[in-house]
Motif scaffolding. Structure first.
Motif, PDB file in Angstrom:
ATOM      1  N   LEU A 105       0.822  -1.201   0.000  1.00  0.00           N
ATOM      2  CA  LEU A 105       0.000   0.000   0.000  1.00  0.00           C
ATOM      3  C   LEU A 105       0.863   1.260   0.000  1.00  0.00           C
ATOM      4  N   LYS A 106       0.202   2.393  -0.269  1.00  0.00           N
ATOM      5  CA  LYS A 106       0.860   3.697  -0.236  1.00  0.00           C
ATOM      6  C   LYS A 106       1.552   3.931   1.115  1.00  0.00           C
ATOM      7  N   SER A 107       0.931   3.437   2.176  1.00  0.00           N
ATOM      8  CA  SER A 107       1.476   3.585   3.534  1.00  0.00           C
ATOM      9  C   SER A 107       2.642   2.634   3.797  1.00  0.00           C
ATOM     10  N   ILE A 139      -9.979   4.858   2.011  1.00  0.00           N
ATOM     11  CA  ILE A 139      -9.112   5.529   2.984  1.00  0.00           C
ATOM     12  C   ILE A 139      -8.357   4.438   3.719  1.00  0.00           C
ATOM     13  N   THR A 140      -7.013   4.554   3.720  1.00  0.00           N
ATOM     14  CA  THR A 140      -6.199   3.619   4.491  1.00  0.00           C
ATOM     15  C   THR A 140      -5.619   4.380   5.681  1.00  0.00           C
ATOM     16  N   ALA A 141      -4.515   5.106   5.464  1.00  0.00           N
ATOM     17  CA  ALA A 141      -3.905   5.869   6.559  1.00  0.00           C
ATOM     18  C   ALA A 141      -4.414   7.310   6.601  1.00  0.00           C
ATOM     19  N   PHE A 155      -6.787  -5.681  -1.976  1.00  0.00           N
ATOM     20  CA  PHE A 155      -6.580  -4.368  -2.595  1.00  0.00           C
ATOM     21  C   PHE A 155      -7.812  -3.999  -3.391  1.00  0.00           C
ATOM     22  N   PHE A 156      -8.173  -2.727  -3.292  1.00  0.00           N
ATOM     23  CA  PHE A 156      -9.338  -2.207  -4.000  1.00  0.00           C
ATOM     24  C   PHE A 156      -8.823  -1.266  -5.075  1.00  0.00           C
ATOM     25  N   ASN A 157      -8.874  -1.695  -6.335  1.00  0.00           N
ATOM     26  CA  ASN A 157      -8.344  -0.870  -7.428  1.00  0.00           C
ATOM     27  C   ASN A 157      -9.497  -0.267  -8.226  1.00  0.00           C
ATOM     28  N   ASP A 171     -14.076   1.640   3.426  1.00  0.00           N
ATOM     29  CA  ASP A 171     -13.395   2.011   4.673  1.00  0.00           C
ATOM     30  C   ASP A 171     -12.562   0.800   5.091  1.00  0.00           C
ATOM     31  N   ARG A 172     -11.230   0.919   4.982  1.00  0.00           N
ATOM     32  CA  ARG A 172     -10.369  -0.216   5.325  1.00  0.00           C
ATOM     33  C   ARG A 172     -10.245  -0.400   6.837  1.00  0.00           C
ATOM     34  N   MET A 173     -10.815   0.514   7.624  1.00  0.00           N
ATOM     35  CA  MET A 173     -10.859   0.416   9.092  1.00  0.00           C
ATOM     36  C   MET A 173      -9.475   0.255   9.700  1.00  0.00           C
TER      37      MET A 173
HETATM   38  O1  LIG Z   1      -3.666   2.193   0.839  1.00  0.00           O
HETATM   39  C1  LIG Z   1      -3.578   2.210  -0.407  1.00  0.00           C
HETATM   40  O2  LIG Z   1      -2.611   2.664  -1.027  1.00  0.00           O
HETATM   41  C2  LIG Z   1      -4.700   1.633  -1.199  1.00  0.00           C
HETATM   42  C3  LIG Z   1      -5.452   0.600  -0.717  1.00  0.00           C
HETATM   43  C4  LIG Z   1      -6.472   0.069  -1.536  1.00  0.00           C
HETATM   44  O3  LIG Z   1      -7.204  -0.878  -1.170  1.00  0.00           O
HETATM   45  N1  LIG Z   1      -6.657   0.626  -2.765  1.00  0.00           N
HETATM   46  C5  LIG Z   1      -5.893   1.657  -3.214  1.00  0.00           C
HETATM   47  O4  LIG Z   1      -6.092   2.146  -4.350  1.00  0.00           O
HETATM   48  N2  LIG Z   1      -4.924   2.152  -2.441  1.00  0.00           N
END
Ligand SMILES: O=C(O)c1cc(=O)[nH]c(=O)[nH]1
Ligand SMILES: O=P(O)(O)OC[C@H]1O[C@H](OP(=O)(O)OP(=O)(O)O)[C@H](O)[C@@H]1O
Length: 214
Positions: A23-25, A125-127, A32-34, A153-155
């Protein structure tokens, strides 16, 4: 569309994938949700109807929809169409350029000016980094954030024991509305008869234990 149908929709389109992803974080995630894979007119239409219903049901009051680059751009454009067609809400929308344009109209906002109360529309939203950047852009343009609408919401924990979303709600005093959450995906996998889905369940639960809020 209820949550389980939405999860089936994102799995069928390949938008929600189970596997191993960075992930970006920097977190290593088993899913993963693309949103970039919503790539046909029919898929975008279904997705936009989902966002528009979530916005209408939330009762959020706003003046402009804002989709942060890049994946927020088609979300804002198509959701504004769905709000007009399905909910008689003709709201203007805008998006940003990641790099400012120094010729022609210039600047980095495309579409309607960011004015008044701005509703941010994004995929996940992740971080919370992307949402905080979007709020900075809104404030730099003299407008105020009205809320955030996301698909997933990835919680996950933000900087504290609160979730990244709870921190955004606390720091800016705005609501965050989501169509589905990590818990919804885990519930869905638990009832799935597909063996491959079942096999990812423990990785999802381990990930939730490490990075999740509960
Ligand atoms: O945290 C991310 O970078 C991230 C997670 C995810 O599920 N999908 C995405 O596009 N980015
Ligand atoms: O909550 P965060 O930890 O910030 O992560 C989530 C963000 O990361 C991705 O965007 P990205 O910045 O990769 O841009 P993109 O839309 O150009 O893919 C995704 O679309 C979210 O906006």
């Amino acid at each position: 569309m209820d949550k389980n149908h939405f999860i089936e929709f994102v799995m069928q389109t390949g938008v929600l994938k189970l596997g191993e992803f960075t992930l970006k974080s920097g977190r290593q995630s088993p899913y993963f949700f693309n949103a970039g894979l919503f790539n046909t007119g029919a898929q975008l239409s279904t997705l936009a109807n989902g966002y528009a219903s979530a916005i209408a049901e939330s009762g959020l009051d706003f003046d402009v929809l804002f989709g942060p680059a890049y994946k927020g751009i088609p979300l804002a454009a198509t959701t504004s169409v769905a709000l007009a067609n399905n909910h008689q809400l003709d709201k203007p929308y805008a998006f940003n350029r990641k790099e400012a344009k120094d010729h022609g109209e210039g600047g980095n906002i495309v579409g309607h000016p960011l004015q008044g109360k701005v509703l941010i529309i994004d995929d996940v939203i992740t971080a919370g980094t992307a949402i905080r950047e979007a709020i900075d852009i809104i404030k730099a343009n003299g407008a105020e954030p009205a809320g955030v609408v996301i698909a997933l919401d990835r919680m996950e924990k933000g900087k504290t024991e609160l979730s990244a979303i709870q921190e955004v709600e606390r720091d800016y005093g705005i609501p965050v509305v989501s169509i589905i959450s990590l818990n919804d995906i885990i519930d869905y996998l638990q009832t799935s008869e597909d063996e491959q889905n079942q096999s990812y369940l423990s990785a999802m639960q381990t990930y939730r234990q490490e990075y999740g809020i509960n």
